[in-house]
Design a protein around this motif. Structure first.
Motif, PDB file in Angstrom:
ATOM      1  N   HIS A   1      -3.265   5.230   5.434  1.00 37.66           N
ATOM      2  CA  HIS A   1      -3.932   4.777   4.219  1.00 37.66           C
ATOM      3  C   HIS A   1      -5.415   4.554   4.529  1.00 37.66           C
ATOM      4  O   HIS A   1      -5.809   4.448   5.685  1.00 37.66           O
ATOM      5  CB  HIS A   1      -3.296   3.484   3.679  1.00 37.66           C
ATOM      6  CG  HIS A   1      -3.525   2.281   4.540  1.00 37.66           C
ATOM      7  ND1 HIS A   1      -2.623   1.873   5.503  1.00 37.66           N
ATOM      8  CD2 HIS A   1      -4.557   1.390   4.600  1.00 37.66           C
ATOM      9  CE1 HIS A   1      -3.090   0.783   6.105  1.00 37.66           C
ATOM     10  NE2 HIS A   1      -4.256   0.477   5.573  1.00 37.66           N
TER      11      HIS A   1
ATOM     12  N   GLN B   1     -13.166   4.567   6.617  1.00 34.89           N
ATOM     13  CA  GLN B   1     -12.145   4.226   7.613  1.00 34.89           C
ATOM     14  C   GLN B   1     -10.728   4.397   7.059  1.00 34.89           C
ATOM     15  O   GLN B   1     -10.398   3.894   5.993  1.00 34.89           O
ATOM     16  CB  GLN B   1     -12.322   2.774   8.080  1.00 34.89           C
ATOM     17  CG  GLN B   1     -11.370   2.364   9.190  1.00 34.89           C
ATOM     18  CD  GLN B   1     -11.425   0.878   9.477  1.00 34.89           C
ATOM     19  OE1 GLN B   1     -10.866   0.072   8.739  1.00 34.89           O
ATOM     20  NE2 GLN B   1     -12.134   0.506  10.539  1.00 34.89           N
ATOM     21  N   ALA B   2      -9.903   5.119   7.835  1.00 33.58           N
ATOM     22  CA  ALA B   2      -8.484   5.246   7.526  1.00 33.58           C
ATOM     23  C   ALA B   2      -7.683   4.532   8.607  1.00 33.58           C
ATOM     24  O   ALA B   2      -8.177   4.297   9.713  1.00 33.58           O
ATOM     25  CB  ALA B   2      -8.077   6.716   7.450  1.00 33.58           C
ATOM     26  N   GLN B   3      -6.444   4.176   8.284  1.00 30.53           N
ATOM     27  CA  GLN B   3      -5.607   3.432   9.229  1.00 30.53           C
ATOM     28  C   GLN B   3      -4.228   4.070   9.356  1.00 30.53           C
ATOM     29  O   GLN B   3      -3.599   4.435   8.363  1.00 30.53           O
ATOM     30  CB  GLN B   3      -5.448   1.974   8.779  1.00 30.53           C
ATOM     31  CG  GLN B   3      -4.626   1.124   9.741  1.00 30.53           C
ATOM     32  CD  GLN B   3      -4.631  -0.348   9.389  1.00 30.53           C
ATOM     33  OE1 GLN B   3      -5.494  -0.809   8.633  1.00 30.53           O
ATOM     34  NE2 GLN B   3      -3.683  -1.091   9.933  1.00 30.53           N
TER      35      GLN B   3
ATOM     36  N   ASN C   1      -8.725   2.242   4.328  1.00 35.75           N
ATOM     37  CA  ASN C   1      -9.234   0.885   4.127  1.00 35.75           C
ATOM     38  C   ASN C   1     -10.499   0.902   3.288  1.00 35.75           C
ATOM     39  O   ASN C   1     -10.785  -0.037   2.549  1.00 35.75           O
ATOM     40  CB  ASN C   1      -9.509   0.218   5.475  1.00 35.75           C
ATOM     41  CG  ASN C   1      -8.235  -0.011   6.269  1.00 35.75           C
ATOM     42  OD1 ASN C   1      -7.188  -0.304   5.695  1.00 35.75           O
ATOM     43  ND2 ASN C   1      -8.305   0.138   7.580  1.00 35.75           N
ATOM     44  N   ASN C   2     -11.283   1.978   3.420  1.00 33.79           N
ATOM     45  CA  ASN C   2     -12.478   2.217   2.615  1.00 33.79           C
ATOM     46  C   ASN C   2     -12.807   3.702   2.761  1.00 33.79           C
ATOM     47  O   ASN C   2     -12.043   4.455   3.373  1.00 33.79           O
ATOM     48  CB  ASN C   2     -13.656   1.316   3.040  1.00 33.79           C
ATOM     49  CG  ASN C   2     -13.922   1.399   4.539  1.00 33.79           C
ATOM     50  OD1 ASN C   2     -14.148   2.485   5.071  1.00 33.79           O
ATOM     51  ND2 ASN C   2     -13.876   0.259   5.222  1.00 33.79           N
TER      52      ASN C   2
ATOM     53  N   ARG D   1      -0.370   3.545  10.361  1.00 24.57           N
ATOM     54  CA  ARG D   1       0.610   2.456  10.450  1.00 24.57           C
ATOM     55  C   ARG D   1       2.024   3.024  10.518  1.00 24.57           C
ATOM     56  O   ARG D   1       2.274   4.168  10.157  1.00 24.57           O
ATOM     57  CB  ARG D   1       0.515   1.525   9.244  1.00 24.57           C
ATOM     58  CG  ARG D   1      -0.675   0.586   9.245  1.00 24.57           C
ATOM     59  CD  ARG D   1      -0.381  -0.669   8.427  1.00 24.57           C
ATOM     60  NE  ARG D   1       0.580  -1.542   9.110  1.00 24.57           N
ATOM     61  CZ  ARG D   1       1.091  -2.650   8.558  1.00 24.57           C
ATOM     62  NH1 ARG D   1       0.740  -3.005   7.328  1.00 24.57           N
ATOM     63  NH2 ARG D   1       1.954  -3.386   9.231  1.00 24.57           N
TER      64      ARG D   1
ATOM     65  N   LEU E   1       0.814  -1.219   0.000  1.00 22.52           N
ATOM     66  CA  LEU E   1       0.000   0.000   0.000  1.00 22.52           C
ATOM     67  C   LEU E   1       0.849   1.271   0.000  1.00 22.52           C
ATOM     68  O   LEU E   1       0.316   2.373   0.112  1.00 22.52           O
ATOM     69  CB  LEU E   1      -0.923   0.021   1.221  1.00 22.52           C
ATOM     70  CG  LEU E   1      -1.986  -1.080   1.276  1.00 22.52           C
ATOM     71  CD1 LEU E   1      -2.748  -1.008   2.593  1.00 22.52           C
ATOM     72  CD2 LEU E   1      -2.947  -0.967   0.097  1.00 22.52           C
TER      73      LEU E   1
ATOM     74  N   LYS F   1      -6.086  -3.707  18.820  1.00 23.34           N
ATOM     75  CA  LYS F   1      -6.829  -2.879  17.870  1.00 23.34           C
ATOM     76  C   LYS F   1      -7.439  -1.704  18.615  1.00 23.34           C
ATOM     77  O   LYS F   1      -8.105  -1.874  19.636  1.00 23.34           O
ATOM     78  CB  LYS F   1      -7.928  -3.694  17.191  1.00 23.34           C
ATOM     79  CG  LYS F   1      -8.709  -2.894  16.137  1.00 23.34           C
ATOM     80  CD  LYS F   1      -9.783  -3.756  15.470  1.00 23.34           C
ATOM     81  CE  LYS F   1     -10.546  -2.951  14.429  1.00 23.34           C
ATOM     82  NZ  LYS F   1     -11.593  -3.773  13.759  1.00 23.34           N
TER      83      LYS F   1
END
Length: 299
Positions: free
Chosen positions: A62, A68-70, A64-65, A72, A39, A139
């Motif tokens: 990044h 929702q962002a993530q 995910n949809n 990392r 990614l 999480k």
């Protein structure tokens, strides 16, 4: 204070990935390349460098949809921890996520980082994977706050905003709102049109009121950080007006510049807290205020 920027040159990218590998992979004997995934090309990358070009911290975001962002690969060089670099990187990623209409942020935190993320409004959802046989991850999720800049302890910021609106009516009439609360600063903004004088600049009394409320808010949040309560009053203040304010009223408190021992409330009836406030027109400094606040222990 060093800026949060994006890697640009090949040298930037090499240094960026070097720190990511060095902090997050090398201690567990993972090979170079394990610090990247598929990614990288579509993600947002941020880092902090010092004046010598040394990379001090890195982070990535990044999606995910659409909802929702993530977050990392958050990493800060060992010799530079404890200086809010991680907070500044996380704040930058959050602004990107909220600006692009994400409704929540998710991340997988190592156990030792749980308290850091909890201070910034993330909640533990569930126990996640075990990396390298001994690094437990959890999480964590943060829902979109009422305002994008409500970064650290957004529930406190929400209460503060409501307290101003309900208990200090002038703040609502002036359009004063909390803009941002982070580890290193507290800032507010105001509605220029509600505070114009006959010269089409912000009324001096409004600038003073905005600075007072910003200092009051910084004191309130400092008390919350210590788990203390008290009635906050302005005992004395001085202000120096430097330039007219004609476009975008904003006020900022640098937390490290505040002085006083609020812990005195544990044993004493009151405590003093000195709060310097800078007032800006956009990025231009237009006034300098210093308020001496007294916090009185509730009976």
């Amino acid at each position: 204070m060093f800026e949060v920027t994006s890697p640009q040159s090949s040298e930037d990218w090499q240094a960026y990935y070097q720190l990511r590998w060095q902090v997050l992979r090398a201690p567990w004997d993972q090979p170079r390349g394990s610090e990247q995934d598929d990614l990288e090309q579509e993600a947002e990358h941020r880092y902090i460098k010092n004046n010598e070009g040394e990379v001090l911290g890195v982070a990535r975001l990044h999606f995910n949809n659409h909802q929702q962002a993530q977050v990392r690969y958050m990493a800060v060089a060992e010799g530079h921890r404890g200086h809010h670099l991680g907070s500044r990187l996380l704040h930058e990623l959050e602004i990107i996520a909220w600006t692009q209409k994400a409704q929540e942020l998710v991340l997988f935190a190592r156990e030792r980082a749980l308290s850091f993320y909890q201070r910034h409004g993330y909640e533990v959802v569930e126990k996640a994977h075990l990396a390298y046989g001994d690094v437990q991850h959890w999480k964590m999720v943060k829902q979109r706050p009422t305002e994008p800049g409500w970064f650290r302890q957004p529930d406190w910021t929400h209460v503060l905003q409501n307290t101003w609106r309900e208990s200090i009516p002038i703040s609502d009439a002036m359009g004063i709102k909390v803009e941002s609360y982070t580890d290193w600063q507290f800032s507010t903004k105001a509605d220029l049109k509600a505070n114009l004088n006959l010269h089409n600049s912000m009324f001096a009394g409004s600038i003073y009121s905005m600075a007072t409320l910003t200092g009051w808010g910084a004191t309130y949040l400092a008390l919350k950080e210590l788990g203390l309560e008290g009635d906050i009053v302005l005992a004395d203040a001085n202000i120096k007006y430097l330039k007219p304010l004609t476009t975008a009223p904003a006020a900022t408190v640098t937390i490290a510049d505040c002085e006083g021992d609020l812990q005195a409330l544990v044993s004493d009836a009151k405590a003093k807290y000195v709060v310097p406030v800078n007032v800006y027109d956009g990025d231009v400094l237009v006034a300098k205020f210093e308020g001496q606040f007294v916090v009185i222990k509730p009976q």
